[in-house]
Scaffold this motif. Structure first.
Motif, PDB file in Angstrom:
ATOM      1  N   GLY A   1       0.785  -1.237   0.000  1.00  0.00           N
ATOM      2  CA  GLY A   1       0.000   0.000   0.000  1.00  0.00           C
ATOM      3  C   GLY A   1       0.812   1.280   0.000  1.00  0.00           C
ATOM      4  N   GLY A   2       2.013   1.240  -0.560  1.00  0.00           N
ATOM      5  CA  GLY A   2       2.830   2.442  -0.620  1.00  0.00           C
ATOM      6  C   GLY A   2       3.724   2.647   0.578  1.00  0.00           C
ATOM      7  N   TRP A   3       3.765   1.645   1.463  1.00  0.00           N
ATOM      8  CA  TRP A   3       4.714   1.748   2.593  1.00  0.00           C
ATOM      9  C   TRP A   3       6.121   1.860   2.004  1.00  0.00           C
ATOM     10  CZ3 TRP A   3       3.704   2.071   7.817  1.00  0.00           C
ATOM     11  CH2 TRP A   3       4.834   2.092   8.636  1.00  0.00           C
ATOM     12  N   PRO A   4       6.915   2.835   2.445  1.00  0.00           N
ATOM     13  CA  PRO A   4       8.231   3.034   1.822  1.00  0.00           C
ATOM     14  C   PRO A   4       9.155   1.837   2.049  1.00  0.00           C
ATOM     15  CG  PRO A   4       8.008   4.384   3.791  1.00  0.00           C
ATOM     16  CD  PRO A   4       6.652   3.779   3.545  1.00  0.00           C
ATOM     17  N   ALA A   5       9.780   1.404   0.975  1.00  0.00           N
ATOM     18  CA  ALA A   5      10.715   0.287   1.103  1.00  0.00           C
ATOM     19  C   ALA A   5      12.053   0.780   1.646  1.00  0.00           C
ATOM     20  CB  ALA A   5      10.903  -0.372  -0.259  1.00  0.00           C
ATOM     21  N   ALA A   6      12.384   2.028   1.338  1.00  0.00           N
ATOM     22  CA  ALA A   6      13.687   2.563   1.737  1.00  0.00           C
ATOM     23  C   ALA A   6      13.586   3.294   3.072  1.00  0.00           C
ATOM     24  CB  ALA A   6      14.192   3.514   0.667  1.00  0.00           C
ATOM     25  N   ALA A   7      14.709   3.374   3.750  1.00  0.00           N
ATOM     26  CA  ALA A   7      14.763   4.105   5.018  1.00  0.00           C
ATOM     27  C   ALA A   7      14.548   5.586   4.769  1.00  0.00           C
ATOM     28  CB  ALA A   7      16.109   3.866   5.689  1.00  0.00           C
ATOM     29  N   GLY A   8      13.835   6.227   5.662  1.00  0.00           N
ATOM     30  CA  GLY A   8      13.610   7.663   5.561  1.00  0.00           C
ATOM     31  C   GLY A   8      12.432   8.047   4.693  1.00  0.00           C
ATOM     32  N   GLY A   9      11.771   7.068   4.093  1.00  0.00           N
ATOM     33  CA  GLY A   9      10.648   7.364   3.212  1.00  0.00           C
ATOM     34  C   GLY A   9       9.418   7.817   3.985  1.00  0.00           C
ATOM     35  N   ARG A  10       8.572   8.552   3.271  1.00  0.00           N
ATOM     36  CA  ARG A  10       7.367   9.071   3.919  1.00  0.00           C
ATOM     37  C   ARG A  10       6.224   8.069   3.784  1.00  0.00           C
ATOM     38  NH1 ARG A  10       5.850  15.008   2.733  1.00  0.00           N
ATOM     39  NH2 ARG A  10       3.611  14.825   2.986  1.00  0.00           N
ATOM     40  N   VAL A  11       5.517   7.852   4.861  1.00  0.00           N
ATOM     41  CA  VAL A  11       4.385   6.923   4.866  1.00  0.00           C
ATOM     42  C   VAL A  11       3.146   7.666   4.366  1.00  0.00           C
ATOM     43  CG1 VAL A  11       2.926   5.457   6.301  1.00  0.00           C
ATOM     44  CG2 VAL A  11       5.348   5.688   6.834  1.00  0.00           C
ATOM     45  N   PRO A  12       2.516   7.178   3.296  1.00  0.00           N
ATOM     46  CA  PRO A  12       1.273   7.829   2.868  1.00  0.00           C
ATOM     47  C   PRO A  12       0.177   7.606   3.914  1.00  0.00           C
ATOM     48  CG  PRO A  12       1.647   5.823   1.604  1.00  0.00           C
ATOM     49  CD  PRO A  12       2.851   6.007   2.485  1.00  0.00           C
ATOM     50  N   VAL A  13      -0.626   8.634   4.128  1.00  0.00           N
ATOM     51  CA  VAL A  13      -1.674   8.517   5.158  1.00  0.00           C
ATOM     52  C   VAL A  13      -3.047   8.493   4.490  1.00  0.00           C
ATOM     53  CG1 VAL A  13      -2.662   9.532   7.228  1.00  0.00           C
ATOM     54  CG2 VAL A  13      -0.223   9.763   6.772  1.00  0.00           C
ATOM     55  N   PRO A  14      -3.757   7.386   4.603  1.00  0.00           N
ATOM     56  CA  PRO A  14      -5.099   7.307   4.028  1.00  0.00           C
ATOM     57  C   PRO A  14      -6.016   8.345   4.666  1.00  0.00           C
ATOM     58  CG  PRO A  14      -4.309   5.148   4.708  1.00  0.00           C
ATOM     59  CD  PRO A  14      -3.365   6.150   5.275  1.00  0.00           C
ATOM     60  N   SER A  15      -7.014   8.798   3.911  1.00  0.00           N
ATOM     61  CA  SER A  15      -7.876   9.855   4.437  1.00  0.00           C
ATOM     62  C   SER A  15      -9.111   9.320   5.153  1.00  0.00           C
ATOM     63  CB  SER A  15      -8.302  10.786   3.303  1.00  0.00           C
ATOM     64  OG  SER A  15      -8.967  10.044   2.302  1.00  0.00           O
ATOM     65  N   GLY A  16      -9.534   8.114   4.852  1.00  0.00           N
ATOM     66  CA  GLY A  16     -10.789   7.611   5.414  1.00  0.00           C
ATOM     67  C   GLY A  16     -10.628   7.095   6.835  1.00  0.00           C
ATOM     68  N   CYS A  17     -11.596   7.438   7.673  1.00  0.00           N
ATOM     69  CA  CYS A  17     -11.579   6.986   9.066  1.00  0.00           C
ATOM     70  C   CYS A  17     -12.746   6.028   9.279  1.00  0.00           C
ATOM     71  CB  CYS A  17     -11.710   8.201   9.975  1.00  0.00           C
ATOM     72  SG  CYS A  17     -12.065   7.811  11.672  1.00  0.00           S
ATOM     73  N   HIS A  18     -12.484   4.894   9.900  1.00  0.00           N
ATOM     74  CA  HIS A  18     -13.511   3.866  10.039  1.00  0.00           C
ATOM     75  C   HIS A  18     -14.016   3.710  11.468  1.00  0.00           C
ATOM     76  CE1 HIS A  18     -12.772   2.423   5.951  1.00  0.00           C
ATOM     77  NE2 HIS A  18     -11.511   2.731   6.209  1.00  0.00           N
ATOM     78  N   VAL A  19     -13.121   3.746  12.427  1.00  0.00           N
ATOM     79  CA  VAL A  19     -13.554   3.375  13.776  1.00  0.00           C
ATOM     80  C   VAL A  19     -14.264   4.506  14.513  1.00  0.00           C
ATOM     81  CG1 VAL A  19     -11.730   1.669  13.954  1.00  0.00           C
ATOM     82  CG2 VAL A  19     -11.384   3.920  14.939  1.00  0.00           C
TER      83      VAL A  19
END
Lengths: 345, 113
Positions: free
Chosen positions: A316-334
């Protein structure tokens, strides 16, 4: 969560090497709490705000203190209860998480955890207890009814809010800190490794280490990522383990069997719009086992999974490299699915 | 109607058309902005009368962070997302002007991991 949090443990400063942020840490909820803020002058107000949130959460939702609101419900043995706003939100979030995850993260696993020996704060568990009793599936979250602040609990059912409570606590804490700081600057709060951020993040996001255990933060197996919004959480079967008879057990229970989850993934980290979402998602992924990747992909969450063989898989776009930015999904479920007081439903 | 009156009417009609166009565009933009907000729900707001600390749902811009923030440059890790296995307390003390950080695990280590 642990007893005695009304007597707050003092915060200890943490030197990170950056003067632009102030960081402090203390023991809380049977694990550790950490606060990072900028500008640094906000640290005192931030710690005080987090103290209030932690004390309230412990009074409301701890399974391990006899005087908590949740313990009193359990002691009553089921029935109809009018909850405090805070516990109503906590139960609502747990039920919404169960609905969202298709029952993978189910708060009705309380009895299963107790039969495994997790009936007290983790630090007090006898590490070599008697073999567990016969396992049974959890009653199921659909048996619990919450309407505003009114909760109907089946007789004998005990809730465990562990899949969402710490994440929700981090979400509450960052909101409280931003309010205390007059909505200036930015904040990160971690409760036992479940992290929420709010306000204005540092350039490129808050630098956060992803590790399986707290003391592995500097190891080659750890990864540095950057978090600019929302929350990130980690669940693992490698910690909170204890022995029952000849069997090692752990704290993440599969509601379908009442036994510790037994899938191919040792640790799962995920990012989401809120920390409670991330918290529920990582528990669900551990329980989903071989279907974890499928579930996380369908949920659209960036995630990092570590198998029992140590292999790491990023989704889901989790960065493979060190220092990469994690994308944050916009939808909230709980939170969207929770039934908060005044929610009008 | 003389020439100057007709010119004046044309001017007024032109201005009216521009005003109408501006209103249409403005209304469209406002609708788009509202739709965008509606498609990005934030955590539910506070219960009426609840305090931020106890209800935990203060009606604030929730966990909204500024993406790619305009905050300071921070290069070192400030926290770790990990399994919450144990209580870890960090103690910092200064010895000969140097900060010594000690991390203590409090829970019994029973893991075979």
């Amino acid at each position: 969560m642990t007893a005695g949090l009304t007597r707050a443990v003092p915060w200890q400063p943490v030197m990170t090497g950056d003067d632009a942020v102030a960081v402090a840490e203390r023991g809380a909820l049977g694990t550790s709490a950490r606060v990072a803020v900028w500008p640094p002058r906000n640290l005192g107000a931030a710690c005080a705000a987090v103290d209030e949130v932690l004390a309230a959460l412990d009074r409301q939702a701890s399974r391990f203190r006899a005087d908590s609101e949740l313990s009193r419900l359990h002691a009553a043995g089921g029935g109809l209860f009018m909850l405090s706003d805070g516990l109503a939100e906590a139960v609502g979030v747990a039920l919404a998480a169960a609905r969202w995850t298709g029952g993978l993260a189910d708060p009705t696993v309380g009895d299963a955890l107790i039969s495994l020996g997790y009936d007290r704060d983790f630090a007090a568990i006898d590490p070599d207890g008697a073999p567990p009793g016969a396992a049974a599936p959890a009653p199921g979250w659909q048996t619990v009814r919450l309407d505003g602040v009114l909760l109907r609990l089946p007789p004998g059912l005990r809730l465990d809010l562990g899949a969402t409570a710490k994440g929700m606590g981090s979400d509450r804490a960052v909101r409280a800190v931003m309010a205390a700081a007059g909505y200036q600057g930015g904040v990160l709060v971690s409760l036992g490794g479940d992290i929420a951020v709010a306000g204005t993040s540092p350039r490129d996001g808050w630098p956060v280490t992803v590790a399986e255990e707290p003391d592995q933060a500097g190891s080659p197996r750890a990864q540095l990522v950057r978090l600019a919004g929302g929350g990130v959480a980690t669940s693992s079967v490698g910690t909170r383990r204890w022995r029952r008879g000849a069997t090692m057990v752990h704290h993440i229970v599969d509601p379908r069997t009442g036994q510790p989850a037994d899938g191919p993934w040792r640790t799962v980290t995920a990012a989401a719009a809120t920390c409670a979402d991330a918290n529920a998602a990582t528990t669900a992924a551990i329980v989903a086992g071989a279907r974890a990747q499928e579930w996380l992909t369908a949920a659209g969450l960036p995630a990092r999974l570590t198998g029992h063989d140590g292999q790491v898989r990023c989704l889901g776009g989790w960065p493979a490299a060190a220092g990469g930015r994690v994308p944050v999904p916009s939808g909230c479920h709980v939170y969207a699915g929770a039934r908060p007081p005044g929610g009008g439903r | 109607m003389d020439t100057s009156s007709r010119g004046g009417l044309r001017h007024v009609r032109r201005m009216s058309n521009w005003t109408a166009a501006t209103l249409i565009v403005g209304t469209g933009a406002a609708a788009a902005a509202l739709a965008h907000q509606a498609s990005h729900p934030t955590p539910v707001p506070a219960a009426a009368g609840g305090t931020a600390a106890t209800a935990g749902t203060a009606a604030v811009p929730a966990g909204a962070s500024t993406p790619g923030g305009a905050g300071p440059q921070v290069t070192h890790s400030v926290a770790a997302t990990t399994a919450s296995g144990v209580t870890v307390t960090t103690t910092t003390r200064t010895v000969n002007g140097k900060a010594i950080v000690t991390r203590v695990r409090h829970a019994p280590v029973t893991a075979d991991n």
